[in-house]
Structures are given as C-alpha cells and as structure tokens.
Design a protein around this motif. Structure first.
Motif, PDB file in Angstrom:
ATOM      1  N   ALA A   1      10.515 106.370 -21.222  1.00  0.00           N
ATOM      2  CA  ALA A   1      11.328 105.154 -21.123  1.00  0.00           C
ATOM      3  C   ALA A   1      12.139 104.822 -22.047  1.00  0.00           C
ATOM      4  N   GLU A   2      11.384 104.547 -23.331  1.00  0.00           N
ATOM      5  CA  GLU A   2      11.476 104.352 -24.669  1.00  0.00           C
ATOM      6  C   GLU A   2      12.722 105.418 -24.828  1.00  0.00           C
ATOM      7  N   ALA A   3      12.934 106.859 -24.461  1.00  0.00           N
ATOM      8  CA  ALA A   3      14.170 107.834 -25.053  1.00  0.00           C
ATOM      9  C   ALA A   3      15.016 107.031 -24.297  1.00  0.00           C
ATOM     10  N   ARG A   4      14.832 107.179 -23.277  1.00  0.00           N
ATOM     11  CA  ARG A   4      15.964 106.640 -22.350  1.00  0.00           C
ATOM     12  C   ARG A   4      16.815 105.390 -23.301  1.00  0.00           C
ATOM     13  N   THR A   5      15.964 104.223 -23.391  1.00  0.00           N
ATOM     14  CA  THR A   5      16.384 102.998 -24.052  1.00  0.00           C
ATOM     15  C   THR A   5      17.137 103.491 -25.322  1.00  0.00           C
ATOM     16  N   ALA A   6      16.426 104.005 -26.270  1.00  0.00           N
ATOM     17  CA  ALA A   6      16.908 104.393 -27.347  1.00  0.00           C
ATOM     18  C   ALA A   6      17.908 105.609 -26.917  1.00  0.00           C
ATOM     19  N   ARG A   7      18.433 106.074 -26.251  1.00  0.00           N
ATOM     20  CA  ARG A   7      19.872 106.787 -26.133  1.00  0.00           C
ATOM     21  C   ARG A   7      21.055 106.104 -25.669  1.00  0.00           C
ATOM     22  N   GLY A   8      20.507 104.993 -24.618  1.00  0.00           N
ATOM     23  CA  GLY A   8      21.417 103.911 -24.279  1.00  0.00           C
ATOM     24  C   GLY A   8      22.116 103.387 -26.149  1.00  0.00           C
ATOM     25  N   GLU A   9      21.126 103.209 -26.634  1.00  0.00           N
ATOM     26  CA  GLU A   9      21.201 102.305 -28.717  1.00  0.00           C
ATOM     27  C   GLU A   9      21.861 103.795 -29.087  1.00  0.00           C
ATOM     28  N   VAL A  10      21.489 104.904 -29.011  1.00  0.00           N
ATOM     29  CA  VAL A  10      22.225 105.691 -30.073  1.00  0.00           C
ATOM     30  C   VAL A  10      24.281 105.966 -29.345  1.00  0.00           C
TER      31      VAL A  10
ATOM     32  N   ALA B   1      30.829 110.063 -31.909  1.00  0.00           N
ATOM     33  CA  ALA B   1      30.779 111.219 -31.773  1.00  0.00           C
ATOM     34  C   ALA B   1      29.612 112.423 -32.592  1.00  0.00           C
ATOM     35  N   THR B   2      28.239 112.357 -31.826  1.00  0.00           N
ATOM     36  CA  THR B   2      27.397 112.441 -31.308  1.00  0.00           C
ATOM     37  C   THR B   2      26.668 113.201 -30.288  1.00  0.00           C
ATOM     38  N   GLU B   3      26.339 114.118 -29.953  1.00  0.00           N
ATOM     39  CA  GLU B   3      26.022 114.891 -28.970  1.00  0.00           C
ATOM     40  C   GLU B   3      24.294 113.823 -28.730  1.00  0.00           C
ATOM     41  N   VAL B   4      24.081 113.431 -27.509  1.00  0.00           N
ATOM     42  CA  VAL B   4      22.802 112.933 -27.459  1.00  0.00           C
ATOM     43  C   VAL B   4      22.482 113.497 -26.369  1.00  0.00           C
ATOM     44  N   PRO B   5      21.190 114.279 -26.335  1.00  0.00           N
ATOM     45  CA  PRO B   5      20.461 114.919 -24.926  1.00  0.00           C
ATOM     46  C   PRO B   5      20.143 113.652 -23.942  1.00  0.00           C
ATOM     47  N   VAL B   6      20.770 114.364 -22.510  1.00  0.00           N
ATOM     48  CA  VAL B   6      20.219 113.565 -21.267  1.00  0.00           C
ATOM     49  C   VAL B   6      18.393 113.383 -20.721  1.00  0.00           C
ATOM     50  N   VAL B   7      17.609 112.113 -20.924  1.00  0.00           N
ATOM     51  CA  VAL B   7      16.710 112.031 -20.505  1.00  0.00           C
ATOM     52  C   VAL B   7      15.832 112.099 -19.495  1.00  0.00           C
ATOM     53  N   SER B   8      15.703 112.935 -19.002  1.00  0.00           N
ATOM     54  CA  SER B   8      15.030 112.985 -17.605  1.00  0.00           C
ATOM     55  C   SER B   8      13.859 112.038 -17.227  1.00  0.00           C
ATOM     56  N   GLY B   9      14.352 111.584 -16.036  1.00  0.00           N
ATOM     57  CA  GLY B   9      13.170 110.516 -15.427  1.00  0.00           C
ATOM     58  C   GLY B   9      11.450 111.233 -15.368  1.00  0.00           C
ATOM     59  N   PRO B  10      10.421 110.084 -14.645  1.00  0.00           N
ATOM     60  CA  PRO B  10       8.753 111.079 -14.721  1.00  0.00           C
ATOM     61  C   PRO B  10       9.064 111.927 -13.608  1.00  0.00           C
ATOM     62  N   PRO B  11       8.217 113.269 -13.960  1.00  0.00           N
ATOM     63  CA  PRO B  11       8.169 113.684 -12.613  1.00  0.00           C
ATOM     64  C   PRO B  11       7.557 113.225 -11.816  1.00  0.00           C
ATOM     65  N   THR B  12       8.173 113.451 -10.580  1.00  0.00           N
ATOM     66  CA  THR B  12       7.601 112.865  -9.496  1.00  0.00           C
ATOM     67  C   THR B  12       6.037 113.465  -8.811  1.00  0.00           C
ATOM     68  N   VAL B  13       6.098 114.743  -9.123  1.00  0.00           N
ATOM     69  CA  VAL B  13       5.169 115.933  -8.281  1.00  0.00           C
ATOM     70  C   VAL B  13       4.238 115.284  -8.671  1.00  0.00           C
ATOM     71  N   LEU B  14       3.915 115.147 -10.204  1.00  0.00           N
ATOM     72  CA  LEU B  14       2.417 114.969 -11.093  1.00  0.00           C
ATOM     73  C   LEU B  14       2.404 113.731 -10.298  1.00  0.00           C
ATOM     74  N   GLN B  15       2.411 112.406 -10.283  1.00  0.00           N
ATOM     75  CA  GLN B  15       1.907 111.290  -8.765  1.00  0.00           C
ATOM     76  C   GLN B  15       1.726 111.706  -8.459  1.00  0.00           C
ATOM     77  N   GLU B  16       2.153 112.175  -7.304  1.00  0.00           N
ATOM     78  CA  GLU B  16       1.855 113.226  -6.090  1.00  0.00           C
ATOM     79  C   GLU B  16       0.851 113.245  -5.762  1.00  0.00           C
ATOM     80  N   GLN B  17       0.659 114.728  -7.305  1.00  0.00           N
ATOM     81  CA  GLN B  17      -0.392 115.886  -7.129  1.00  0.00           C
ATOM     82  C   GLN B  17      -1.940 114.712  -7.954  1.00  0.00           C
TER      83      GLN B  17
ATOM     84  N   VAL C   1      16.212 111.946 -29.199  1.00  0.00           N
ATOM     85  CA  VAL C   1      17.383 111.066 -29.021  1.00  0.00           C
ATOM     86  C   VAL C   1      17.397 109.977 -30.168  1.00  0.00           C
ATOM     87  N   THR C   2      16.438 109.509 -30.904  1.00  0.00           N
ATOM     88  CA  THR C   2      16.733 109.330 -31.863  1.00  0.00           C
ATOM     89  C   THR C   2      16.768 109.768 -32.995  1.00  0.00           C
TER      90      THR C   2
END
Length: 436
Positions: free
Chosen positions: A284-293, A299-315, A356-357
């Motif tokens: 979540a902090e990385a997604r917020t930081a990405r928006g700030e960046v 002129a900067t390529e910022v990597p996309v931040v994926s969401g939390p894996p739901t499969v781990l929560q299911e397991q 991201v930062t």
C-alpha cells in the motif's frame, strides 16, 4: 571329539592300555557332546517347528545325521566294551589277545548296519554305499562322527541364534509400532489420509510377514561369517528388520512434527497474519509512493505495484480451518509452505517499495548535494556571489518544482558545483556522474 592313533603292528600290553585310556576319555567327550546336542534348545525347537524353505531341507539332513551319529556312537561304545572285556580276561594278555585287541583298536573291526546308513541319508557319507553293513576303523568312525557333529551343530546353532535374536526384536518393534499407530490416530494420521498412515499399514504387514518367515525358515536370515569353519560361525541377517525400524523412526519423526504443530500452531498463525499484514502495508505504501512519483517526477518509468495475493489469504483461512477441526496432519505441511511464501511476499513488497521510491531518493540526494555545496560556499565567504546565486537558484527551482526532470536537475546541480569549484580553486567536477 578326538581321533585315535594310526594303524600299526601288533600292540603290546602298554600300548593297549594307553589306547584304551585314550578311547575311554574320547568316548566320554563324544557322549558329552552328543548329549549336549540332544538337549540343545535349538534342536528341540527345530523338532517341534513347522519349517519351510532352506531350514526344512537342512533340518531333514541334520536330523538324519544326528540319528546316524547315535548309531555310530553305539557301535563305537560296543567296540570299546569288547576291547575292555578282552583286556580284562587276564592280567597279562596273551599274544592271541593282543592280536585281537590290535585288530579291534586299529583295524576295520567296527560294523554299522547299512540300513541305518541308508535311511539317514547324511551328506557326509557321500551318498551311502547301499550295503547291508559297513565296517570302519575307530579312526574312520571318529572322523565320520566329527564331520556329522560339526554340520549338525552348525545348523542347530544358526537356527537357534536367529530365533534368539530376531523374533524378540520384531515383537518389541511391533509393540512400538502399535503405540505409534495409536498416537498417529489421535493426531489424524490415518491410512488413506496421510502418507505416514499408509507407511504404518505397510510396516505392520511387513513385520507380520517377517516374523512368520523367521519362525518357519530361520536359516534364510543367517549370514555365515566369511572364512569361518567353526559351527555357528556367523550372525543373524537383520537387514529387513533394520529397514522397517528406520521406516518406523521416520514415521515417528513425522508424527512428532505434527504434534509440534498442534502445540504451537496458534502462535505460528499469528506470526503468519503479521507477516502478510506487513507485506500488505508495504505494498500500500508503494502504491501511494508511485502516485507521488508520477506526480512529482517527470520523464521517469515507475514500475507498477501489484496488489496483495489473495491466494495466500485463502490458504491462511484454510490453515485456520484445519486448526479448528484438529486436522494437524494437514495443517503441518500447509503452515510450512505458508511461512516460506509469506516471507517471500514481504521481501517482494519491500523490493517493490524500493524500486518505486528510487526517483524520490535520487531527488533527495540531489537536494542534499546542492545544499551541502551552498554551505561550503558560505563558509568561504562566497555566499553573495551573483554568479553562484544564479546557478543555485536555477538548480533549486528545478529540484523543488513539480514535476521534476531529474536529468535536467542533475545537470543544474553539476553546473553549480563546477562554478563553486572554480571560485574555490578546486579541481573541476566531471560533467556526467552517471558512470561513478
């Protein structure tokens, strides 16, 4: 068992007396050995056992050999009794007595019924002669008895050694197996539901069959010692038993692991939730930081931040369900897998935040470098220099404006550094710092 002297000419009275003394001692030793063999626990067990395989074949031969041994001993006893009777006829034996004694003690004067030999079918008789009777010297007779005794005793001792060692050990292992099965059942390790439960069933079947084989065919589990000719030279072969003992030990370790899971599963689940929560917060902090960046850096390529894996929560939810229903055998491997995956997920989240930062870190480094050179210039009394002020303001506007072009801002900082270096008399700073 001993051996009498070689044949020779007519014996005198002293030779006869010495021979009879030797024969008497030999007779006593043979009788003691035969009685010990007759009373041997292994022989009694062999007589009453339902034998199979190699043990059955060898016992049939050994039993016949023992029967033949007693026939030989009886003939030997009769010959010794006859010799003593002849010697006791008179104090000073006549020449006729000495000739008779010499023939009896050194010649082929001992007769054994051929039917007994044929029925015994002992291998040491080289197939038997098929005669109605056979004649032996006392020397040959003792050699035959020694040979039969050694082979018979070897077989009896080997079977008794196996019976003394393996069945008791198998029974102890079976008792341990039963306790392990009860413990396994209490933690949900059952056949068809857990590999260790299947292993317990297989070990049970194997031990049952192994015990039956040991009882009926002990010589199949006898390993003869290399180069040993002594009766009973060798040891029981425990390879099959040892293999099952190791397999049971592996199962016990697995059950211990399941028991450990039952004891500390709640704490491990709490730690798992904490690790996954930290990973989610970091993402979540990385997604917020990405928006700030994206908003502040141009002129900067910022990597996309994926969401939390739901499969781990299911397991994780599945693990909690296993614990609630006391399915420890299923919870154990799932927890181990989840713990590793959760640590990997936290590491991935941290790496994502760092990536991201990175542009913000570069901007902060340029700001710090610019302010550091300004302070250095001020210490040398050049803070009011118009040229430096112009260069400083240009770099500062680029670094504190949004969006910030880091490449252009870095060049502006370098120009300010060069100008300050020239005024301070220092060597020039390289134009492009990207190769450092």
């Amino acid at each position: 068992m001993g051996v009498t002297g070689p044949p020779g000419p007519v014996m005198d009275r002293d030779e006869v007396d010495r021979a009879l003394a030797r024969l008497g001692a030999e007779h006593e030793a043979i009788e003691t050995s035969l009685l010990a063999l007759q009373d041997h626990a292994g022989r009694r067990l062999l007589e009453g056992a339902s034998l199979t395989g190699v043990t059955q074949e060898r016992w049939e031969t050994a039993d016949a050999s023992i029967t033949l041994l007693w026939a030989y001993f009886d003939a030997y006893t009769d010959a010794l009794r006859s010799a003593r009777e002849i010697r006791s006829r008179r104090r000073w034996s006549s020449r006729e007595d000495l000739v008779e004694l010499t023939e009896l003690l050194r010649g082929d004067a001992v007769t054994v019924a051929g039917s007994t030999t044929a029925e015994a079918n002992a291998p040491t008789l080289h197939g038997g002669s098929g005669k109605l009777s056979e004649r032996f010297s006392l020397v040959t007779l003792v050699e035959r008895m020694n040979e039969l005794y050694a082979t018979s005793l070897d077989m009896v001792v080997a079977a008794d050694a196996v019976w003394s060692a393996l069945p008791a050990r198998i029974d102890l292992l079976a008792a341990e197996l039963q306790r392990t099965r009860q413990l396994a059942h209490s933690v949900g390790v059952r056949p068809g539901e857990h590999p260790s439960g299947d292993d317990l069933e297989r070990i049970t079947r194997t031990l049952t069959a192994l015990r039956e084989q040991v009882i009926s065919d002990p010589l199949a589990f006898w390993r003869r010692a290399q180069g040993s000719s002594a009766p009973g030279g060798g040891k029981p072969d425990t390879t099959s038993y040892d293999r099952e003992a190791r397999a049971l030990e592996d199962v016990r370790r697995e059950i211990d692991a399941v028991l450990t899971v039952r004891q500390d599963s709640e704490a491990r689940l709490v730690r798992l939730r904490d690790v996954l929560s930290r990973a989610d917060r970091t993402l979540a902090e990385a997604r917020t930081a990405r928006g700030e960046v994206l908003a502040k850096i141009a002129a900067t390529e910022v990597p996309v931040v994926s969401g939390p894996p739901t499969v781990l929560q299911e397991q994780l939810a599945t693990a909690a369900e296993y614990r609630r229903h006391a399915q420890w055998h299923r919870l154990s491997p799932l927890l181990e897998s989840l713990e590793q995956k959760a640590e990997d997920e936290l590491l991935r989240a941290r790496e994502s935040l760092t990536a991201v930062t990175q542009p913000l870190a570069v901007r902060a480094e340029l700001r710090g470098r610019l302010d550091a050179y300004k302070a250095k210039v001020a210490r040398h009394g050049l803070a009011e220099d118009p040229f430096l002020i112009e260069r400083y303001d240009a770099a500062r506007r680029m670094l504190w404006s949004a969006p910030c072009d880091l490449r252009v801002a870095e060049q502006a900082v370098l120009r300010y550094q060069h100008a300050a270096a020239e005024l301070l008399g220092a060597p020039r700073v390289p134009q492009d710092r990207r190769g450092e």
